[in-house]
Design a protein around this motif. Structure first.
Motif, short mmCIF file in Angstrom:
data_model
loop_
_atom_site.label_atom_id
_atom_site.label_comp_id
_atom_site.label_asym_id
_atom_site.label_seq_id
_atom_site.Cartn_x
_atom_site.Cartn_y
_atom_site.Cartn_z
N GLU B 243 0.98 -1.36 -0.16
CA GLU B 243 0.09 -0.02 0.14
C GLU B 243 1.06 1.40 0.03
O GLU B 243 2.04 1.14 0.50
CB GLU B 243 -1.15 0.16 1.42
CG GLU B 243 -2.23 -1.05 1.11
CD GLU B 243 -3.08 -0.96 2.27
OE1 GLU B 243 -2.61 -0.28 3.20
OE2 GLU B 243 -4.24 -1.32 2.05
N ASN B 266 -3.61 3.69 -3.94
CA ASN B 266 -3.79 2.05 -3.64
C ASN B 266 -4.36 1.59 -4.66
O ASN B 266 -4.23 0.27 -5.06
CB ASN B 266 -4.30 2.08 -2.10
CG ASN B 266 -3.46 2.39 -1.02
OD1 ASN B 266 -2.31 2.29 -1.12
ND2 ASN B 266 -3.99 2.91 -0.03
N THR B 267 -5.60 2.15 -5.26
CA THR B 267 -6.45 1.32 -6.48
C THR B 267 -5.57 1.04 -7.59
O THR B 267 -5.33 -0.05 -8.17
CB THR B 267 -7.43 2.48 -6.71
OG1 THR B 267 -8.28 2.84 -5.63
CG2 THR B 267 -8.13 1.79 -7.81
N GLN B 270 -2.94 -1.75 -6.57
CA GLN B 270 -3.87 -2.91 -6.54
C GLN B 270 -4.35 -3.69 -7.84
O GLN B 270 -4.81 -4.96 -7.81
CB GLN B 270 -5.05 -2.70 -5.80
CG GLN B 270 -4.82 -2.72 -4.26
CD GLN B 270 -5.78 -1.85 -3.31
OE1 GLN B 270 -6.96 -1.76 -3.99
NE2 GLN B 270 -5.84 -1.62 -2.29
#
Lengths: 435, 299
Positions: B243, B266-267, B270
């Motif tokens: 993260e 973070n998106t 990820q």
């Protein structure tokens, strides 16, 4: 809807421009309140109580309100665009840090504001950090760079060429050391300092003219005169006009200018707008070798009325910026002869900064410039535009409504022309900390 | 990614000239994020399903992932890239590819931006659109970061400004040093100051530099004094969770990161393919590059 409003605004603005009977190009660039555009209405506002009146000077630093001037008088209203801004001292710190010390703030600096609870505490911390940055050596470097860009010159001395660093360095030093801005155009000593990356070092300009010649701020700076050498010294005239008056030529605009008497072969299709006597400008009715009285297409005198009254004061400096006893600029005619006084003006016509600000020599030119409201306002405008990322007021057509900075200009004058204080005021300004 | 969803640019977009200049940043962000999601790993694997496939067009100038750059005639190329999480379709501009004097494209594709400003009457028209001078003058505009400041900033965030390579992609420092002209440095002999605003070429160069700077920032930010508190720094990404780390993202942005910044950061990470370390590394790089581009298009 928004697009419609834009179109309406544009239409009003264009109509306003069209209704202006004078052809001052600066009318496109200027806003209300400037004496130079007295014959033209402010661009795109005012009228019958539209969204943005031109009256009042309560705009800057007064929150998000402004005055709307209509037939019914002046009523403070909240402007939605200004109201939509959000106060952010951390965002302001980022921008201020780049502009004042040439880098983003450190993480510690950011968090020193972020971790505070109240806006008052954040504001106090932000002010503390601005003061810290303005005493940082990196601020000196930024100031030198700012003035190099403003003067559009830099470079060490080489061969016969004088240093082109001295003038921007002198200007930076004046700001950093909180000296009067007017020194830039008046000081007679230490006008050619150097900067070693850390400190400003005293320095007088090299001998630049006849013995005993008086130094007059950057008006006698050899670097400027070398950088802006050109025919008839007009490039120098343009430099001082654009840098210190923040406007392109024509420098002056008089809606009540006296039309010249009828001149054979010169039936003016447009209006003469310079305050100077048309017949005193060099041209075909006198001994001028270049016809500045030409009016076959545009009225040359509308600009050259002022230009020709300033240029003789700057014409003695040669291509290396050295002051010579005689005019040392050339005419763009066959054989490129040196210019003489009557190429600019008829014999006996005095020189000056403006029609109401005569100047017989460079010292008087400096006095005239520093007493000119437009020059003082320009100094503040440049700081504001830099802080607010507007670009160069002339090169980028980033003219500024006078009312936006009117309180700052007043404070600047009251402070004894301390431009350092203006820098601080701008970076702490209510508008600067809102995004 | 709409303007409203991007807090970094949100404040910019409300303001005067910033609106126009922000158009420089948006293609970069969209470009970066599109790559981030699509995870095209370049030309090494032509079968990589994430690499967009230009479908061509009569104009023949559809550029990979950028939509058509505007052919000189005919229909610009159309490029579609789809993943399980996002689909971007960019259509090359028709004909000359320009609208309203813009360099390429239009508002329906990903590369709509204004061409280099210059015509003073265009600037004046722009001013009129921005609002009355009394309002316009009180709003921040979008000035580029000066060349020297850009160097100082990159260096302080961990970029080696003296790095060079003879072959292969040039590092950020080399791009920076070789990109002076594109980045608008002064030419005092010609009586020209450093430009205050980006040109199309300058903005593109800036994004190139940020893309190349990203891996160096990730590697070094923890050790950079400017990004430490009390002499202690943090990594760009948490080594366990991958993260984004708040302090480090803040240091990249130049202001404290907001919740939306953290979420977006973070998106993007990820979306790396599970178990694919290479893809994860690419996602991290493109994430940092995207934030650098978004945050520092304007001073």
């Amino acid at each position: 809807m928004k697009r419609d409003l834009c179109l309406v605004s544009l239409a009003v603005a264009i109509a306003a421009m069209g209704a202006c009977t004078k052809d001052d190009p600066n009318s496109l660039l200027q806003t209300g309140g400037n004496s130079g555009t007295a014959g033209c209405p402010p661009t795109g506002n005012g009228g019958e109580g539209g969204d943005a009146g031109s009256g009042g000077d309560g705009g800057s630093g007064a929150g998000n309100t402004m005055s709307t001037t209509g037939e019914g008088g002046s009523t403070p209203v909240e402007d939605p665009v200004l109201a939509a801004r959000k106060l952010s001292y951390t965002e302001a710190l980022r921008t201020a840090s780049f502009k004042l010390v040439g880098n983003a703030p450190t993480l510690e600096e950011m968090m020193s504001i972020q971790t505070l609870g109240s806006e008052d505490e954040k504001k106090a911390k932000y002010e503390e950090l601005v003061d810290k940055m303005m005493s940082d050596v990196r601020f000196k470097r930024r100031l030198v760079e700012f003035w190099r860009n403003t003067f559009r010159q830099a470079g060490a001395a080489a061969g016969n060429m004088p240093s082109r660093d001295t003038a921007p360095t002198f200007a930076a030093r004046i700001v950093f050391e909180k000296k009067p801005f007017t020194d830039l155009l008046l000081a007679n000593t230490n006008t050619c300092p150097t900067f070693n990356g850390t400190d400003f070092v005293d320095g007088n300009c090299p001998p630049n003219g006849p013995e005993g010649m008086e130094t007059v701020g950057i008006l006698t700076d050899p670097g400027i005169h070398a950088q802006y050498y050109g025919n008839l010294a007009f490039r120098r005239v343009r430099f001082f006009q654009e840098v210190f008056a923040c406007r392109k030529n024509p420098a002056e605009y008089d809606p009540n200018a006296s039309m010249p008497p009828p001149i054979e072969g010169c039936e003016m299709a447009q209006t003469y707008t310079s305050p100077w006597d048309f017949t005193k400008i060099g041209g075909h009715t006198n001994t001028g070798r270049i016809d500045f009285q030409d009016c076959s297409s545009v009225i040359c005198g509308n600009c050259h009325g002022t230009i020709n009254h300033r240029a003789p004061l700057l014409a003695n400096f040669d291509e290396f910026g050295k002051y010579e006893p005689e005019f040392s600029v050339l005419l763009p005619l066959t054989g490129t002869p040196p210019a003489v006084y009557t190429d600019f003006l008829v014999e006996g016509e005095p020189t000056g900064w403006k029609a109401n600000l005569p100047a017989a020599n460079l010292a008087q030119l400096g006095q005239a410039m520093t007493s000119d409201e437009e020059v003082l306002q320009c100094a503040v405008t440049r700081v504001w535009n830099y802080a607010m990322s507007k670009g160069d007021v002339v090169v980028d057509s980033a003219s500024l409504a006078p009312e936006v900075i009117a309180p700052l200009v007043q404070k600047f004058k009251a402070s004894g022309y301390n431009l350092n204080a203006t820098w601080r005021d701008v970076f702490l300004h209510d508008d600067f900390v809102r995004f | 990614m709409s303007q409203e969803q991007t807090p970094m640019t949100g404040s910019i977009l409300r303001q005067g000239r910033a609106l126009r200049l922000a158009r420089f940043s948006l293609p970069g962000i969209v470009f970066a994020v599109t790559f981030g999601f699509a995870a095209c790993t370049g030309g090494n694997d032509p079968m990589d399903h994430n690499c967009p496939t230009p479908t061509g067009g009569d104009g023949g100038s559809g550029a990979t992932a950028m939509g058509g750059m505007g052919g000189t005639g005919g229909q610009g190329g159309t490029t579609t890239s789809s993943t399980t999480t996002s689909t971007t379709t960019s259509t090359g501009a028709t004909g000359a590819g320009a609208s309203d004097g813009n360099a390429s494209g239009n508002e329906d594709n990903t590369f709509d931006h204004e061409n280099n400003p210059g015509d003073p009457f265009e600037i004046l028209k722009q001013h009129l659109e921005e609002g009355p001078p009394e309002i316009r003058g009180r709003l921040h505009s979008c000035q580029k970061i000066p060349y020297s400041s850009l160097g100082e900033f990159l260096s302080s965030r961990g970029v080696n400004m003296n790095a060079t390579v003879n072959n292969g992609p040039k590092p950020a420092g080399q791009l920076y040093k070789e990109g002076k002209d594109a980045l608008g440095v002064a030419n005092y002999d010609a009586r020209e100051a450093e430009t205050y605003f980006h040109t199309t070429a300058g903005a593109t160069k800036l994004f190139d530099i940020f893309v190349q700077a990203a891996p160096e920032v990730i590697a070094n930010i923890q050790n950079m004094p400017a990004c430490q508190i009390g002499g202690v720094g943090k990594p760009m990404f948490d080594p366990d969770t991958n993260e984004c780390v708040y302090d480090s993202l803040s240091c990249v942005l130049g202001r404290p990161a907001k919740a939306e910044d953290m979420k977006l950061c973070n998106t993007m990470v990820q979306h790396a393919k599970p178990g694919d370390a290479t893809d994860l590394d690419l996602k991290k790089r493109i994430t940092v590059a995207a934030f650098l581009s978004a945050a520092h298009t304007c001073e």
